[in-house]
Design a protein around this motif. Structure first.
Motif, mmCIF file in Angstrom:
data_model
loop_
_atom_site.group_PDB
_atom_site.id
_atom_site.type_symbol
_atom_site.label_atom_id
_atom_site.label_comp_id
_atom_site.label_asym_id
_atom_site.label_seq_id
_atom_site.Cartn_x
_atom_site.Cartn_y
_atom_site.Cartn_z
ATOM 1 N N ALA A 30 0.829 -1.207 0.000
ATOM 2 C CA ALA A 30 0.000 0.000 0.000
ATOM 3 C C ALA A 30 0.861 1.254 0.000
ATOM 4 C CB ALA A 30 -0.933 -0.005 1.207
ATOM 5 N N VAL A 31 1.881 1.288 0.840
ATOM 6 C CA VAL A 31 2.765 2.450 0.915
ATOM 7 C C VAL A 31 3.528 2.608 -0.399
ATOM 8 C CG1 VAL A 31 4.833 3.355 2.057
ATOM 9 C CG2 VAL A 31 2.946 2.468 3.409
ATOM 10 N N SER A 32 3.925 1.517 -0.993
ATOM 11 C CA SER A 32 4.629 1.566 -2.263
ATOM 12 C C SER A 32 3.753 2.184 -3.347
ATOM 13 C CB SER A 32 5.061 0.155 -2.661
ATOM 14 O OG SER A 32 5.634 0.145 -3.936
ATOM 15 N N GLY A 33 2.491 1.783 -3.390
ATOM 16 C CA GLY A 33 1.561 2.340 -4.373
ATOM 17 C C GLY A 33 1.321 3.820 -4.158
ATOM 18 N N VAL A 34 1.178 4.236 -2.912
ATOM 19 C CA VAL A 34 0.967 5.650 -2.596
ATOM 20 C C VAL A 34 2.203 6.461 -2.979
ATOM 21 C CG1 VAL A 34 0.658 7.292 -0.701
ATOM 22 C CG2 VAL A 34 -0.745 5.236 -0.810
ATOM 23 N N ALA A 35 3.384 5.926 -2.698
ATOM 24 C CA ALA A 35 4.622 6.629 -3.025
ATOM 25 C C ALA A 35 4.750 6.824 -4.530
ATOM 26 C CB ALA A 35 5.824 5.862 -2.483
ATOM 27 N N SER A 36 4.379 5.816 -5.296
ATOM 28 C CA SER A 36 4.453 5.906 -6.753
ATOM 29 C C SER A 36 3.524 7.002 -7.277
ATOM 30 C CB SER A 36 4.084 4.556 -7.370
ATOM 31 O OG SER A 36 4.035 4.648 -8.766
ATOM 32 N N GLU A 37 2.296 7.016 -6.782
ATOM 33 C CA GLU A 37 1.342 8.040 -7.225
ATOM 34 C C GLU A 37 1.764 9.432 -6.780
ATOM 35 O OE1 GLU A 37 -1.282 7.744 -9.347
ATOM 36 O OE2 GLU A 37 -0.468 5.732 -9.606
ATOM 37 N N THR A 38 2.318 9.559 -5.593
ATOM 38 C CA THR A 38 2.788 10.850 -5.102
ATOM 39 C C THR A 38 3.938 11.363 -5.957
ATOM 40 O OG1 THR A 38 2.116 10.265 -2.870
ATOM 41 C CG2 THR A 38 3.674 12.070 -3.085
ATOM 42 N N LEU A 39 4.836 10.490 -6.328
ATOM 43 C CA LEU A 39 5.948 10.880 -7.192
ATOM 44 C C LEU A 39 5.445 11.369 -8.544
ATOM 45 C CD1 LEU A 39 8.993 11.092 -7.591
ATOM 46 C CD2 LEU A 39 8.975 8.723 -8.365
ATOM 47 N N LYS A 40 4.468 10.671 -9.109
ATOM 48 C CA LYS A 40 3.875 11.105 -10.386
ATOM 49 C C LYS A 40 3.247 12.496 -10.244
ATOM 50 C CE LYS A 40 2.680 6.494 -12.023
ATOM 51 N NZ LYS A 40 1.557 5.576 -12.310
ATOM 52 N N MET A 41 2.536 12.728 -9.141
ATOM 53 C CA MET A 41 1.883 14.014 -8.927
ATOM 54 C C MET A 41 2.911 15.141 -8.847
ATOM 55 S SD MET A 41 -0.264 15.411 -5.645
ATOM 56 C CE MET A 41 1.210 15.397 -4.656
ATOM 57 N N TRP A 42 3.980 14.957 -8.075
ATOM 58 C CA TRP A 42 4.970 16.013 -7.924
ATOM 59 C C TRP A 42 5.769 16.234 -9.209
ATOM 60 C CZ3 TRP A 42 4.153 19.584 -4.733
ATOM 61 C CH2 TRP A 42 3.571 19.325 -3.502
ATOM 62 N N THR A 43 5.957 15.192 -10.002
ATOM 63 C CA THR A 43 6.612 15.355 -11.295
ATOM 64 C C THR A 43 5.746 16.216 -12.217
ATOM 65 O OG1 THR A 43 7.680 13.209 -11.044
ATOM 66 C CG2 THR A 43 7.569 14.113 -13.267
ATOM 67 N N TYR A 44 4.444 15.977 -12.185
ATOM 68 C CA TYR A 44 3.504 16.774 -12.969
ATOM 69 C C TYR A 44 3.511 18.237 -12.506
ATOM 70 C CZ TYR A 44 -0.994 18.499 -14.677
ATOM 71 O OH TYR A 44 -1.974 19.246 -15.266
ATOM 72 N N VAL A 45 3.470 18.444 -11.197
ATOM 73 C CA VAL A 45 3.479 19.801 -10.646
ATOM 74 C C VAL A 45 4.774 20.515 -11.026
ATOM 75 C CG1 VAL A 45 3.566 21.131 -8.497
ATOM 76 C CG2 VAL A 45 1.896 19.294 -8.766
ATOM 77 N N GLU A 46 5.889 19.812 -10.948
ATOM 78 C CA GLU A 46 7.180 20.404 -11.302
ATOM 79 C C GLU A 46 7.206 20.826 -12.768
ATOM 80 O OE1 GLU A 46 11.931 19.335 -11.083
ATOM 81 O OE2 GLU A 46 10.463 17.714 -11.196
ATOM 82 N N ALA A 47 6.686 19.985 -13.644
ATOM 83 C CA ALA A 47 6.663 20.307 -15.073
ATOM 84 C C ALA A 47 5.781 21.524 -15.342
ATOM 85 C CB ALA A 47 6.178 19.104 -15.876
#
Length: 56
Positions: A30-47
């Motif tokens: 569960a934590v692994s899945g949340v971390a993956s989605e959080t990383l995607k979100m911050w990559t999008y925000v950064e772009a």
């Protein structure tokens, strides 16, 4: 030796250990899945922030 083979006191400890292992594995997944989605979100925000900073 027969008494040792028929002793079931450690059985509960083994069962609890297996249950705990399954729970820990579930938490890890569960934590692994949340971390993956959080990383995607911050990559999008950064772009988006970089694009806005450039004026586009």
């Amino acid at each position: 030796m027969k008494a040792l083979l028929h002793d079931s006191r450690a059985t509960s400890a083994v069962e609890y250990g297996l249950i705990l292992g399954i729970v820990v594995l579930g938490i890890f997944l569960a934590v692994s899945g949340v971390a993956s989605e959080t990383l995607k979100m911050w990559t999008y925000v950064e772009a988006k922030a970089a694009k806005a900073h450039q004026g586009n």
